[in-house]
Scaffold this motif. Structure first.
Motif, PDB file in Angstrom:
ATOM      1  N   GLN A  26       3.101  -5.659   6.502  1.00  0.00           N
ATOM      2  CA  GLN A  26       2.312  -5.034   5.447  1.00  0.00           C
ATOM      3  C   GLN A  26       2.139  -3.559   5.757  1.00  0.00           C
ATOM      4  OE1 GLN A  26       0.735  -6.311   2.483  1.00  0.00           O
ATOM      5  NE2 GLN A  26       0.511  -4.139   2.181  1.00  0.00           N
ATOM      6  N   TYR A  28       0.878   0.216   3.929  1.00  0.00           N
ATOM      7  CA  TYR A  28       0.026   0.708   2.857  1.00  0.00           C
ATOM      8  C   TYR A  28       0.405   2.127   2.468  1.00  0.00           C
ATOM      9  CZ  TYR A  28      -2.805  -3.275   4.199  1.00  0.00           C
ATOM     10  OH  TYR A  28      -3.229  -4.546   4.475  1.00  0.00           O
ATOM     11  N   ASP A 110      -7.091  -1.961  -5.262  1.00  0.00           N
ATOM     12  CA  ASP A 110      -6.522  -3.239  -4.843  1.00  0.00           C
ATOM     13  C   ASP A 110      -6.082  -3.204  -3.377  1.00  0.00           C
ATOM     14  OD1 ASP A 110      -6.962  -4.304  -7.344  1.00  0.00           O
ATOM     15  OD2 ASP A 110      -4.920  -3.951  -8.056  1.00  0.00           O
ATOM     16  N   GLU A 111      -5.431  -2.113  -2.976  1.00  0.00           N
ATOM     17  CA  GLU A 111      -5.012  -1.980  -1.579  1.00  0.00           C
ATOM     18  C   GLU A 111      -6.218  -1.878  -0.653  1.00  0.00           C
ATOM     19  OE1 GLU A 111      -1.140   0.272  -0.342  1.00  0.00           O
ATOM     20  OE2 GLU A 111      -1.983   1.256  -2.117  1.00  0.00           O
ATOM     21  N   LYS A 114      -7.546  -5.232   0.149  1.00  0.00           N
ATOM     22  CA  LYS A 114      -6.694  -5.906   1.139  1.00  0.00           C
ATOM     23  C   LYS A 114      -6.960  -5.361   2.547  1.00  0.00           C
ATOM     24  CE  LYS A 114      -2.815  -7.026  -1.850  1.00  0.00           C
ATOM     25  NZ  LYS A 114      -1.423  -6.728  -2.180  1.00  0.00           N
ATOM     26  N   LYS A 117     -10.241  -6.630   3.945  1.00  0.00           N
ATOM     27  CA  LYS A 117     -10.216  -8.057   4.284  1.00  0.00           C
ATOM     28  C   LYS A 117      -9.511  -8.310   5.612  1.00  0.00           C
ATOM     29  CE  LYS A 117     -10.570 -10.065  -0.312  1.00  0.00           C
ATOM     30  NZ  LYS A 117      -9.898 -10.855  -1.348  1.00  0.00           N
ATOM     31  N   ASP A 118      -8.732  -7.357   6.063  1.00  0.00           N
ATOM     32  CA  ASP A 118      -7.990  -7.494   7.323  1.00  0.00           C
ATOM     33  C   ASP A 118      -8.857  -6.946   8.457  1.00  0.00           C
ATOM     34  OD1 ASP A 118      -6.267  -7.302   9.528  1.00  0.00           O
ATOM     35  OD2 ASP A 118      -4.558  -6.690   8.293  1.00  0.00           O
TER      36      ASP A 118
END
Length: 175
Positions: A26, A28, A110-111, A114, A117-118
């Motif tokens: 992943q 970004y 949105d990113e 994410k 949440k990590d």
């Protein structure tokens, strides 16, 4: 059934050809990582400028190679006079000039969700928040180190991603 297996194999081969694997990494946008840093700085009442944010995302990206063994940012960095610059992030916050940035871009919601949440990634990124307290010119000087990625790249050209990876991994890697 056989068609599904063939399509799966073709997808796997495509990922290998592209340098990926079935567990893709992943990455970004630089702007999303910048928004994370800006949000944290605003919450902690730490003024942060565009120049500082640009260096923070560059160092986070380089140290991600060294410590996490994977890239962080998918956008290229350019060798500008004051150091490495991820252009979209620069363009988004250039309106602040040398003044503190007062809000996130609003382009990466949105990113940003994410990222937040990590938890492992957040722990890693939070280590860079104190850089916002340093002079942006000191951060710029640190990005200009002799033999570093910015130094070996012609002015205004894209810094080769492999150079960033090799430099940070060799200098700061834990293996």
């Amino acid at each position: 059934m056989n068609l599904i297996i063939v399509e799966g194999i073709l997808l796997f081969c495509k990922k290998i050809k592209e340098g990926g694997n079935m567990n893709s990494i992943q990455k970004y946008r630089g702007l999303a990582i910048a928004d994370y840093f800006i949000k944290k700085c605003i919450e902690q009442n730490i003024p942060v400028t565009n120049m500082s944010i640009l260096k923070m995302i560059y160092f986070a990206h380089g140290f991600s190679y060294a410590l996490r063994h994977k890239p962080l940012i998918k956008d290229p960095f350019l060798a500008w006079p004051w150091g490495p610059v991820e252009k979209h992030t620069y363009d988004c916050f250039k309106k602040y000039a040398a003044n503190p940035i007062t809000s996130i871009s609003g382009e990466t919601n949105d990113e940003l969700i994410k990222i937040e949440k990590d938890k492992e990634l957040c722990i890693f990124l939070d280590k860079f928040i104190p850089l916002a307290k340093a002079s942006p010119f000191v951060l710029s000087d640190k990005s200009h180190v002799s033999g570093g990625p910015w130094d070996v790249t012609p002015a205004f050209k894209e810094i080769d991603e492999k150079i960033i990876q090799v430099y940070f991994s060799a200098k700061y890697g834990n293996e």
